[in-house]
Each structure stands twice: as structure tokens, then as C-alpha cells.
Design a protein around this motif. Structure first.
Motif, PDB file in Angstrom:
ATOM      1  N   PHE B 114      -1.764  -8.038   4.987  1.00 35.03           N
ATOM      2  CA  PHE B 114      -2.828  -7.211   4.430  1.00 35.03           C
ATOM      3  C   PHE B 114      -2.894  -7.329   2.920  1.00 35.03           C
ATOM      4  O   PHE B 114      -1.880  -7.535   2.263  1.00 35.03           O
ATOM      5  N   ARG B 115      -4.093  -7.190   2.397  1.00 30.96           N
ATOM      6  CA  ARG B 115      -4.245  -7.150   0.949  1.00 30.96           C
ATOM      7  C   ARG B 115      -3.726  -5.819   0.432  1.00 30.96           C
ATOM      8  O   ARG B 115      -3.698  -4.822   1.159  1.00 30.96           O
ATOM      9  N   ILE B 117      -5.029  -3.656  -1.435  1.00 35.62           N
ATOM     10  CA  ILE B 117      -5.989  -2.563  -1.324  1.00 35.62           C
ATOM     11  C   ILE B 117      -5.969  -1.966   0.078  1.00 35.62           C
ATOM     12  O   ILE B 117      -6.031  -0.748   0.260  1.00 35.62           O
ATOM     13  N   GLU B 118      -5.784  -2.834   1.091  1.00 37.93           N
ATOM     14  CA  GLU B 118      -5.766  -2.342   2.471  1.00 37.93           C
ATOM     15  C   GLU B 118      -4.487  -1.550   2.741  1.00 37.93           C
ATOM     16  O   GLU B 118      -4.519  -0.506   3.408  1.00 37.93           O
ATOM     17  N   ILE B 119      -3.378  -2.043   2.191  1.00 43.80           N
ATOM     18  CA  ILE B 119      -2.099  -1.359   2.393  1.00 43.80           C
ATOM     19  C   ILE B 119      -2.160   0.055   1.823  1.00 43.80           C
ATOM     20  O   ILE B 119      -1.772   1.023   2.470  1.00 43.80           O
ATOM     21  N   LYS B 121      -4.924   1.827   1.023  1.00 43.45           N
ATOM     22  CA  LYS B 121      -5.953   2.632   1.699  1.00 43.45           C
ATOM     23  C   LYS B 121      -5.402   3.246   2.977  1.00 43.45           C
ATOM     24  O   LYS B 121      -5.628   4.414   3.265  1.00 43.45           O
ATOM     25  N   GLU B 122      -4.653   2.425   3.722  1.00 41.78           N
ATOM     26  CA  GLU B 122      -4.076   2.886   4.974  1.00 41.78           C
ATOM     27  C   GLU B 122      -3.166   4.091   4.733  1.00 41.78           C
ATOM     28  O   GLU B 122      -3.245   5.094   5.438  1.00 41.78           O
ATOM     29  N   ARG B 125      -5.073   7.158   3.891  1.00 38.91           N
ATOM     30  CA  ARG B 125      -5.716   7.705   5.082  1.00 38.91           C
ATOM     31  C   ARG B 125      -4.712   8.490   5.915  1.00 38.91           C
ATOM     32  O   ARG B 125      -4.970   9.622   6.317  1.00 38.91           O
ATOM     33  N   ASN B 149      -6.860  -7.176  -4.753  1.00 39.08           N
ATOM     34  CA  ASN B 149      -7.301  -8.112  -3.726  1.00 39.08           C
ATOM     35  C   ASN B 149      -6.257  -9.161  -3.372  1.00 39.08           C
ATOM     36  O   ASN B 149      -6.501 -10.033  -2.564  1.00 39.08           O
TER      37      ASN B 149
END
Ligand SMILES: Nc1ncnc2c1ncn2[C@@H]1O[C@H](COP(=O)(O)OP(=O)(O)OP(=O)(O)O)[C@@H](O)[C@H]1O
Ligand code: SF4
Ligand SMILES: [Mg+2]
Lengths: 323, 266
Positions: B114-115, B117-119, B121-122, B125, B149
Motif C-alpha cells: 500500500f502507498r 497515504i492508504e496506510i 487513511k486506513e 478510518r 504517494n
């Protein structure tokens, strides 16, 4: 005559917008000497090790030349894409020790068998007796070679795993040993034990050593010469004694000042907060955003190489003067 | 929970004994040799308490026990006067977000697929934090938006460590457990991370329990140091006292070795 010399090594990504991991790196390793490569995280230290062994991913474009020269073997590599050139070098001429020793070994094979595998390749597949492996283990400093022989990598303590990794590297009878941060997970006492053994082995097997480290104290006390990397650039390459007394590049100077205050247990003064983003190369001096001597010129082009005395150099427009 | 009484320990470990006959799991590197024997110490709010000792001496096991990854054979771990070891699972789950680990093996702590940002964001959340943006979060740890990114393997060690720290801050912890936060970083980055941690401790009102083997650097951060070997804590003192009057032979050897290596450049 140096045993290894690297000229103008550059490593770039092959993307649409190419980023540079290493740019124009030159250095030499003299036989029997220790070269320390220092630089912050992401500066490209491990990339240099991998480039020397030809084990960088194919997604990278590598330029430059490398000359290996030891008694009757002479290998020049100008085209990094051709993997076959590296085959005679790997393991038998140049060996690499990774930081994560236990992780770099085969978890499913006993240490003794792993050493046998390497010895076999080094000795052109003659059969290797258990006794010769035990002898080798005691020669490399193990007091209980039998226990090591029978252990799986995960059964070794952190310090012991590093010692075994060293033995594994030596089993191939290399002339050059590259150690990529071998002691960074050890405490002060085990680290000293490891460094002591490394020094003994270096003498015994007549090795030349490339020692990658982020520990400046170790670099200064171990090495004959030092290559200072900053964001993929070689900013200074000097004899260690000279570097200690009269660093030329402001980055080296700042590094040494920082080291001095940590060694004296003082919290260093405010440093530039800007954190470098690896591989992001500007056209100017890579240190210009943090350097107290920078001028507009520094931001425009990379400063030319000033040769102090072949092969030693630094790259800075306004070098530090001797104190 | 929110009360911050300086005289009441936020964490109190007493007579902790960990036996590894059965438990060899945990997020930290598995410990095979050393168990922990009868270890006691107290960490007060705002402290930076460091446990120093060689790899495999049991430091990490203590952290694993606090996080509930291993079940100690004996002893108690009080977090704000609640015994973590005897409380119900459900209750433990309420406290757990307040105690956040920062892994030693931060190279593997981030999912490589994962990028960044995704790590992040998760994690935002999961903790349902809407009050902070990703940009603000990475600014707290001194990073710029350009790395968002990237994939973890494209970051340098120091950058990764900062991301791991940023992620640990998301659940609004009280206590950070830091396993070798700077030992694999070079001096400029280590000093930056130490400064970052020092600032965070003040700004976010954090308490640190950290384990390390690097005395010279830890000296700049910790106000108390405990020396550990083979599962025992031998000596525990305010940092400067430890350097001035080390008592136990092992402490003396460790302090000496640290001071000798510091002599390479003075
Ligand atoms: N395959 C790759 N593609 C793109 N960039 C890469 C790749 N591998 C490494 N990099 C980048 O190259 C730079 C140099 O990395 P390298 O691992 O050589 O640094 P290092 O000096 O060894 O750092 P450390 O002290 O953290 O080990 C880093 O910025 C890294 O993000
Ligand atoms: S070239 Fe300029 S910016 Fe770069 S180190 Fe020298 S003085 Fe500083
Ligand atoms: Mg590296």
C-alpha cells in the motif's frame, strides 16, 4: 594499485521522470584497507553495495565503471546490464554481509550445511567433510563449532547470528568483504566483540573491507578512508585521519560537530528541520538547503570535484578551512 | 483515566516473570532465549523510561506483555492502577488504544503493497479520527506531502520511522512503547527523531517506555534508565546518576564501552 575502483557510478530509475539514486560516485579501495561509507538513511549506501555485486533490480539504470584487480584476476565492468560478468565476483571474490544476518540466511538449513554449500562452490564442488567445516568454524573464532554446526539460524542470538553470517561470508574465500551495517542491532559490548573478530578475520584472511555504517564513531575508529554520501552524491572522499582533522565539505563538518556533541552528551543545537526526500535530486549542491555557506551559485549546478591528492576529493564551492 | 497525577505511576510493573515455554509470538522479533524474571519498575506521567540491554535480554518481552501479546507466568502490570493482566478482555480492549507500540522492525511494520497515504487513511478510518487530516498528521512528524504517494520501500529508514510514529499517534495514545526507535538510524536522523520524540512528548502529553541498546543516544532522551541482562533488571537510576555512578559490573562495562566509543571524536 587498488583492488577495487569505482568510477562515475550513477544509478537512476527508468521511469518517465527519472529519479537518481546515485550520481557520479567515484572511490577506490586499496588492498588490505578498510573503506567506511557513511551517510544518512537513504543516501544510497546500500545501493552502492548492491551495485558492486550486480544485484540491483532490473528497473534501475546503472552507468559507470568498476575495476576489480586481484593477483591474476582482472575484471572490468562497464555495462551493468550483463549479469554474467558478476558471476565470477560474487561470493568468491566479493562477499556481502547484510544488516539482518539471521534474515539473510536460509531458515530451513542448519548453519553447518549452509557453510558447506558455500565452501563447495568456492572449491569447485569437491566434497567437503564435516571435520573441515568444524575446523573452519573454530578458525573463524567459534569456541563451540559443533553447536553452531547443528543450529538453525533462528536458534542463534542476535550477536551470534552476526558472527555466523561473517563465517558464511568468509567460507567463499572472498578478497573483499562488504559489510552493510553489521552491528546496528547489537549492544555496545556485543558490538565490540564483533568488531574485534572482524579485525582479526580481516588480518587472517587478508581481506579488504568496505564497511557501511551509520555509526560515525565506528567509521572513524575502524577505517583508513571514508566516503561521505549525501542524497546520492559523493560529497567527500578522504583519508580518515585527514577527514577527522580537516573536513572540507560543510556536511562533513556538521556531521562531526553533531557527533562531538552527542559524544559529549550535549543536545546538539538546532539543525535544519527540513527532512530530505530520497532520490529527489536538484541540479545544484544537494546540501544547499541546509548549508550555512550556500550562495546562489550553489543552488544552480553541482559543485565541481576538487582533487586534493589522487584519488581523494571533495565537491564544494566554499570548502571549510583548516581550523 | 484522563487525570494526570505526576505522583501516580501511569505504568507499574511488579514482579513480572515471563516464561517462553509456550509463548513465542508477538509483533516484535521473537525472543527465544531470555525469559523475564521478577522485574519491577514504575513509569510516571511525562517520563521517558528506558530499558537498556543487549538483544535478547528480555526487553522486548516486557513490551509484548504490556500489549497483551504474551501472557506472563507471574506478576502484575498496572496501567493507571488497573491490572491489565486480570481485567476482562473487553475492558482490556478499551485501554489498549491508549498504549501504542512503535515497532523495532519498522522496515516491515508498513504493508509493502500500500502507498503511505492508504496506510494512514486506513488507520484514521479504524480509529474514526475526523479531526485531523493526513497532511496535518505527517506535518507533526516533520514530513512533507510529497512522500504520501510513495510505497514503503521507496522511503528511507528515517522516513519510515516517522510514518510509523505518525501512525502510532492516530489512536491518541497516552503511553508509547518504543522498541529501538533510533538504533538503525544514522546520527543526523537519530538526533532528529530524538528531537521529534522530545517535542511530541511535551506537545501531546505522552509518556514513553523505550527499550534500546544505544546508551549515548538514549542518554539524550531518557530521564530514567534501567539496565537489563538475562531477564533481570540490575540497576535503575536517573540517567545522569547512571553515567556518574554505575554500580553493577555489567552497567559499568556498558557505560565504559559507550564512553570509549565516544572518544573516537571529542
Ligand atoms: N528500487 C528502487 N526504486 C526507486 N527508489 C529506490 C529503490 N531502491 C531504493 N530506492 C531509493 O534510493 C535511495 C537510497 O536507498 P539506500 O537503501 O541505498 O539508502 P541507504 O543509504 O542504504 O539508507 P539506510 O541507512 O536507510 O539503509 C532511497 O531514497 C530509496 O528510497
Ligand atoms: S557547494 Fe555551496 S551549498 Fe554545497 S556544501 Fe559547498 S558551500 Fe554549501
Ligand atoms: Mg542501507
Amino acid at each position: 594499485m587498488p583492488i577495487l575502483s569505482i568510477e562515475n557510478l550513477s544509478v537512476r530509475t527508468r521511469k518517465f521522470k527519472p529519479a537518481s539514486l546515485l550520481e557520479d560516485i567515484s572511490f577506490v579501495l586499496n588492498p588490505g584497507e578498510t573503506l567506511a561509507v557513511i551517510g544518512e538513511s537513504g543516501a544510497g549506501k546500500s545501493t552502492i553495495c548492491r551495485a558492486i555485486l550486480g544485484i540491483l533490480p532490473k528497473s534501475l539504470e546503472i552507468r559507470g565503471c568498476m575495476n576489480y584487480n586481484h593477483s591474476e584476476i582482472e575484471i572490468s565492468i562497464g555495462n551493468w546490464d550483463d549479469d554474467r560478468q558478476f558471476t565470477p565476483l560474487r561470493g568468491s571474490e566479493i562477499a556481502l554481509i547484510f544488516q539482518d544476518a539471521a534474515g539473510s540466511m536460509n531458515p530451513l538449513r542448519k548453519c553447518g550445511n549452509q557453510i558447506r554449500d558455500i565452501m563447495k562452490t568456492a572449491d569447485n564442488h569437491t566434497s567437503i567433510t564435516k571435520q573441515s567445516i568444524l575446523d573452519f568454524l573454530s578458525q573463524t573464532g567459534f569456541r563451540e563449532p559443533d553447536t553452531i554446526y547443528r543450529s538453525y539460524p533462528h536458534q542463534l542470538s542476535g550477536g551470534m547470528a552476526q558472527h555466523v553470517a561473517l563465517a558464511l561470508a568468509l567460507a567463499g574465500q572472498p578478497k573483499i568483504l562488504i559489510a552493510d551495517e553489521p552491528t546496528s542491532s547489537l549492544d555496545a559490548i556485543s558490538k565490540q566483540k564483533y568488531l574485534d573478530r572482524l579485525a582479526i578475520m580481516k588480518k587472517k584472511y587478508d581481506l579488504s573491507l568496505i564497511f557501511i555504517t551509520h555509526n560515525l564513531n565506528d567509521a572513524l575508529s575502524l577505517s583508513d578512508s571514508i566516503l561521505v554520501l549525501y542524497r546520492g552524491r559523493a560529497v567527500e572522499f578522504r583519508k580518515t585521519a585527514d577527514l577527522k582533522t580537516s573536513p572540507k565539505h560543510p556536511y562533513t563538518g556538521d556531521l562531526l560537530n553533531l557527533l562531538r556533541s552527542v559524544n559529549q552528551s550535549r543536545m546538539p543545537d538546532e539543525m535544519a528541520e527540513n527532512f530530505p526526500v530520497g532520490g529527489n535530486h536538484d541540479s545544484g549542491c544537494p546540501y544547499c538547503q541546509k548549508c550555512s555557506r550556500a550562495t546562489a551559485l550553489c543552488g544552480k549546478t553541482f559543485p565541481p570535484k576538487t582533487i586534493i591528492e589522487q584519488p581523494y576529493y571533495f565537491c564544494c564551492n566554499y570548502p571549510l578551512e583548516k581550523k | 483515566m484522563e487525570q494526570k497525577d505526576k505522583n501516580r505511576p501511569i505504568l507499574s510493573v511488579s514482579n513480572l516473570t515471563i516464561d517462553y515455554a509456550f509463548y513465542r509470538v508477538g509483533p516484535f522479533s521473537a525472543q527465544h532465549h531470555a525469559a523475564v524474571e521478577n522485574v519491577s519498575f514504575k513509569v510516571y506521567p511525562g517520563d521517558c523510561f528506558a530499558i537498556v540491554g543487549e538483544s535478547g535480554c528480555g526487553k522486548t518481552s516486557i513490551l509484548n506483555a504490556i500489549l497483551g501479546f504474551v501472557r506472563p507466568k507471574n506478576g502484575a502490570i498496572f496501567y493507571n492502577e488497573q491490572n491489565l493482566l486480570t481485567m476482562a478482555r473487553r475492558e482490556f480492549r478499551l485501554y489498549r488504544p491508549e498504549i501504542q507500540p512503535v515497532f523495532q522492525d519498522f522496515h516491515n511494520a508498513l504493508n509493502p503493497r500500500f502507498r503511505i497515504i492508504e496506510i494512514l487513511k486506513e488507520s484514521l478510518r479504524i480509529c474514526s479520527r475526523k479531526d485531523i487530516s493526513i497532511e496535518e498528521l505527517i506535518a507533526v512528524v516533520g514530513l512533507g506531502t510529497d512522500i504520501l504517494n510513495y510505497f514503503p520501500h521507496q522511503l528511507s529508514g528515517g522516513q519510515k520511522q516517522r510514518i510509523v510514529i505518525a501512525r502510532a499517534l492516530i489512536p491518541k495514545p497516552q503511553l508509547l512503547l518504543l522498541d529501538e526507535p533510533v538504533s538503525s538510524l544514522d546520527i543526523t536522523v537519530a538526533v532528529q527523531i530524538i528531537k521529534l520524540l522530545k517535542n511530541l512528548r511535551k506537545k501531546e502529553n505522552l509518556t514513553f517506555l523505550l527499550v534500546s541498546h544505544n546508551l549515548p543516544i538514549i542518554r539524550l532522551l531518557a530521564n530514567r534508565i534501567a539496565i537489563m541482562k538475562n531477564g533481570h533488571i540490575f540497576e535503575e537510576k536517573p540517567t545522569e546518576d547512571l553515567f556518574e555512578t554505575p554500580e553493577h559490573p555489567y552497567t559499568r562495562a556498558l557505560v565504559n564501552q559507550a564512553l570509549i566509543s565516544c572518544q573516537s571524536y571529542q
